[in-house]
Design a protein around this motif. Structure first.
Motif, mmCIF file in Angstrom:
data_model
loop_
_atom_site.group_PDB
_atom_site.id
_atom_site.type_symbol
_atom_site.label_atom_id
_atom_site.label_comp_id
_atom_site.label_asym_id
_atom_site.label_seq_id
_atom_site.Cartn_x
_atom_site.Cartn_y
_atom_site.Cartn_z
ATOM 1 N N CYS A 15 44.172 34.347 46.494
ATOM 2 C CA CYS A 15 45.583 33.144 47.407
ATOM 3 C C CYS A 15 44.389 31.450 46.639
ATOM 4 O O CYS A 15 43.544 31.532 46.878
ATOM 5 C CB CYS A 15 45.635 33.006 48.934
ATOM 6 N N HIS A 53 41.324 34.248 49.841
ATOM 7 C CA HIS A 53 41.779 35.916 49.952
ATOM 8 C C HIS A 53 41.467 36.430 49.018
ATOM 9 O O HIS A 53 42.837 36.096 48.063
ATOM 10 C CB HIS A 53 42.273 36.091 50.896
ATOM 11 N N CYS A 93 50.433 35.894 50.315
ATOM 12 C CA CYS A 93 48.746 35.715 50.619
ATOM 13 C C CYS A 93 48.637 36.911 52.136
ATOM 14 O O CYS A 93 49.495 36.032 52.789
ATOM 15 C CB CYS A 93 48.057 35.027 50.886
ATOM 16 N N CYS A 117 43.894 30.391 51.019
ATOM 17 C CA CYS A 117 42.611 30.122 51.681
ATOM 18 C C CYS A 117 41.205 31.404 51.186
ATOM 19 O O CYS A 117 40.619 31.464 51.396
ATOM 20 C CB CYS A 117 43.026 31.252 53.004
ATOM 21 N N CYS A 174 47.330 34.800 54.757
ATOM 22 C CA CYS A 174 47.903 33.508 55.541
ATOM 23 C C CYS A 174 49.242 32.914 55.177
ATOM 24 O O CYS A 174 49.681 32.134 55.471
ATOM 25 C CB CYS A 174 46.938 31.896 54.615
HETATM 26 ZN ZN LIG Z 1 45.237 32.533 51.574
#
Ligand SMILES: [Zn+2]
Length: 398
Positions: A355, A360, A336, A358, A339
């Motif tokens: 992700c 994303h 990712c 997080c 993060c």
């Molecule tokens: Zn992430």
């Protein structure tokens, strides 16, 4: 900085010169084919192949002395040697793992790529060029020559003959106008996804032509071989092939020009194209998995001409005063970029990244491009440390 630039002009040879040029091209073709024949035979017999110096020995001591090839003496020997040098280069490229798209050289056919090279012994005066064993030949001088002339290539295209003069020109070292860096992921669905949120080249554009190609090939298989209709069909297949190649080249040039203009530093993955585009079929003992899916993927990779793209970026960066740096390819598609969480499950599909840690979510190729940029910065940071501790290393050109 010294750059080399080829300038091509149309020759206006007399009939005698025209005939001699055809003959020289034929002799050079014969030398190439002879070298290839020997090489193939040696490869079949699993004995070491001959390189330039041995081949050159063969040329002067055996072929030219033999009755059946004595006519080689009529051709300028420096251009025959040059052909052997090119052959040597082609064989070295063929065995070079870093040049995955290189293939075994082929036999040359009459009328296809007729050409020969003079590394020396030529001179230009006004709109005439003096060539060894040809004398003064007129050419259409459409622009002035610059720098020092290094070599001359005479070639035929259709019924016309051309001369390409390679000049070495001294130019001031370029300084890149921009200070930014970019990461590029050479993707599957889009040709190049950049960390600056730009995309270049949609691969799907090729699919349409690929379908046409497949259809045309099916039609060909139904025709009587070597009949007139078969020949016509064969020609139209060739047209589709060159259309695809032109489209790809255009797209690659456009993308590489723009990226090179925008960024001083380009980071790309170090990727073994040969490994990825190799047949997914596997061996009899160890058959490959997902053969069909992978061969589709392989085609896409070849479509996008990655190694061509890298080569274009490299020389355009050199011209613009920027540079290209390759970074290790590990996990760029699974990590990712927000993060740093790395997992296979992050990659939802070929084009989607999500992700698990997080949340994303982004286009998978773009996410990879961001990772490549980060990896590039990391490599540079290490490089700078290394410069500080070891004196040997060259300072990085940024
Ligand atoms: Zn992430």
């Amino acid at each position: 900085m010294k750059i080399r630039k080829g300038m091509k002009f149309r020759l206006e040879p007399s009939n005698v010169q025209r005939e001699r040029m055809s003959m020289f091209a034929g002799h050079n073709r014969a030398v190439w084919n002879k070298a290839l024949e020997i090489t193939k035979d040696r490869l079949d017999r699993k004995v070491p192949i001959l390189w330039y110096h041995e081949l050159n020995w063969n040329l002067t001591r055996l072929w030219k002395q033999s009755e059946e090839m004595a006519w080689l003496n009529d051709a300028p020997s420096q251009s025959l040697q040059q052909t052997l040098k090119h052959f040597d280069r082609a064989m070295r490229d063929c065995f070079d793992r870093n040049q995955p798209n290189k293939r075994m050289p082929r036999f040359k056919k009459k009328g296809r790529g007729d050409s020969f090279v003079f590394p020396q012994g030529f001179c230009v005066e006004g709109n005439r060029i003096k060539l060894p064993k040809l004398g003064w030949v007129r050419f259409r001088k459409s622009r002035e020559l610059q720098g020092t002339m290094k070599s001359v290539t005479v070639s035929r295209n259709g019924k016309h003959w051309f001369v390409s003069i390679l000049c070495e020109i001294e130019v001031p070292d370029p300084v890149h106008a921009s200070l930014t860096a970019v990461g590029i992921d050479r993707g599957i669905s889009i040709m190049a996804a950049c960390s600056d949120e730009r995309d270049y080249g949609n691969v799907r554009a090729f699919r349409k032509h690929q379908k046409r190609l497949a259809k045309a090939q099916r039609t060909l298989s139904r025709k009587v071989k070597f009949s007139n209709n078969w020949k016509k069909q064969k020609e139209s297949i060739q047209t589709i092939h060159s259309k695809i190649a032109n489209m790809r080249n255009d797209a690659l040039h456009k993308a590489s020009t723009e990226i090179s203009k925008n960024h001083a530093m380009i980071f790309m993955e170090k990727l073994g194209v040969s490994r990825m585009s190799k047949s997914a079929k596997g061996t009899i003992d160890k058959p490959g998995k997902q053969v069909k899916a992978k061969s589709g993927l392989n085609r896409s990779i070849l479509d996008t001409g990655w190694s061509m793209f890298a080569a274009m970026l490299e020389y355009k960066q050199a011209w613009n005063g920027g540079c290209v740096q390759y970074v290790p390819a590990a996990y760029t598609s699974q990590r990712c970029s927000a993060c740093g969480y790395t997992a296979k499950t992050n990659r939802v599909s070929q084009s989607k990244f999500h992700c698990r840690h997080c949340g994303h979510a982004e286009n998978a190729d773009r996410n990879a491009a961001r990772n490549i940029l980060a990896a590039g910065h990391a490599v540079l940071a290490c490089g700078v440390d290394a410069v500080a501790t070891t004196v040997k290393q060259e300072p990085l050109a940024v």
